[in-house]
Design an enzyme around this catalytic site. Structure first.
Site, short mmCIF file in Angstrom:
data_model
loop_
_atom_site.label_atom_id
_atom_site.label_comp_id
_atom_site.label_asym_id
_atom_site.label_seq_id
_atom_site.Cartn_x
_atom_site.Cartn_y
_atom_site.Cartn_z
N GLY A 1 0.92 -1.14 0.02
CA GLY A 1 0.31 0.09 -0.14
C GLY A 1 0.72 1.24 -0.58
CE1 TYR B 1 -10.16 -1.56 6.63
CE2 TYR B 1 -11.19 -0.70 8.46
CZ TYR B 1 -10.06 -1.31 7.17
OH TYR B 1 -8.74 -0.55 7.29
#
Length: 343
Positions: free
Chosen positions: A12, A141
């Site tokens: 990321g 999530y």
């Protein structure tokens, strides 16, 4: 010449926190014995075990900062809880297992305060992650991120691995996702203020403006990530939250246009309301229009007050960027990079 002994892979690496770490490293935060490798989804699909394994074989990291995730704001989570769970479960399992199989010495993953139970006592701390269900708005999530803590403990107990995680409060800064529909609250508000200023219209804030959040500037978080990577040796996660301070606002800024709530000193276990955050952005963007709250939109979780007592025991002198200064810098970056940032 100093020998490179640490090869640090950042998944990321082109996102909000990854870009912040890259800047901090480039600005002198890196060390001569460290080589930093920032990768993104263009380098490997981390939902694929084979591509993840190939990435680790290619770069041979000794350390990993794991930031890659499917992320989004409240309304994206409400639409896609299953997608958030499945995608993040695959990413996290592939990264941690590849790190284990390739002999990585240490992994630091990034969690979120949304993983904590919805029904709880405040302030929440690192021992309370699994004490009850998370808020229903982003359960997919949240549960996926909780499993990183479970895996870290498993890899430690079964294989002696030094895998840990940090739990930042709401992160914001340059290179954020400023998408109004799917981004988080602060970058979404920045984009909204920009458009309202351009059109001369009112600023519409979704919800009542009453929910409260703790924010941390991405560059402060990046400096703390480096400390965790180098110095923090617990498997148990650590909450990373600052002590923002909002100096008194200019009472004339929105005179005659909207009800004004005064800014106040915010303690280490208190939050900034969405209303206050919107006004801080309006001031930074020199927006003088009306603030309108669309109460037909969901507020999401009202609060998730997190204690930074553990962090302060380790780093009592760490200096956080004042909230208003961080907001101003973020708004300036957005204005300067609007063509790309708005995407």
């Amino acid at each position: 010449m100093t020998e490179v002994t640490k090869r640090i892979l950042v998944t990321g690496g082109t996102g909000l926190v990854g870009r912040a770490i890259e800047k901090v490293v480039a600005d002198g935060g890196g060390r001569p014995d460290e080589e930093w490798i920032f990768v993104s989804s263009r380098d490997a699909d981390l939902t694929s075990s084979s591509e993840t394994k190939a990435l680790f074989e290619r770069h041979k990291p000794t350390h990993v900062i794991h930031l890659a995730a499917m992320v989004g704001g409240l309304f994206k989570n409400l639409r896609s809880n299953l997608d958030f769970w499945r995608t993040n479960i695959h990413i996290n399992d592939n990264v941690l297992h590849s790190a284990h199989e390739s002999g990585v010495q240490k992994v630091v993953s990034c969690l979120s305060t949304c993983i904590f139970p919805d029904k709880t006592t405040y302030p929440i701390d690192e021992t309370m992650i699994h004490n009850g269900p998370p808020h229903s708005s982003n359960f997919g999530y949240s549960y996926a991120k909780r499993m990183i803590d479970v895996q870290n403990r498993g890899y430690s107990e079964q294989h002696g691995r030094r895998f840990t995680a940090v739990i930042p409060t709401n992160v914001f800064g340059p290179h954020d996702n400023f998408n109004i529909e799917d981004g988080h609250v602060l970058p979404g508000l920045i984009h909204k203020v920009y458009l309202a200023k351009q059109s001369g219209s009112a600023l519409t804030v979704w919800g009542t403006g009453k929910p409260r959040r703790q924010f941390i500037y991405s560059l402060d978080l990046a400096r703390l990530f480096l400390w965790v990577l180098r110095e923090y040796d617990e498997v148990e996660p650590i909450i990373l939250s600052g002590k923002p301070w909002l100096p008194p606002r200019n009472p004339l800024l929105h005179e005659g246009t909207a009800t004004i709530l005064p800014f106040s000193t915010v303690g280490e276990e208190d939050e900034v309301s969405i209303w206050e955050a919107a006004e801080a952005i309006a001031e930074a963007m020199e927006f003088g229009g009306e603030l309108v709250f669309d109460t037909t939109k969901s507020d999401g979780q009202f609060k998730k007050t997190a204690s930074n007592a553990k962090l302060r025991r380790y780093l009592p002198e760490f200096q956080f960027t004042p909230f208003r200064k961080a907001v101003k810098e973020t708004c300036a970056w957005f204005n300067a990079n609007y063509a790309n940032a708005r995407k």
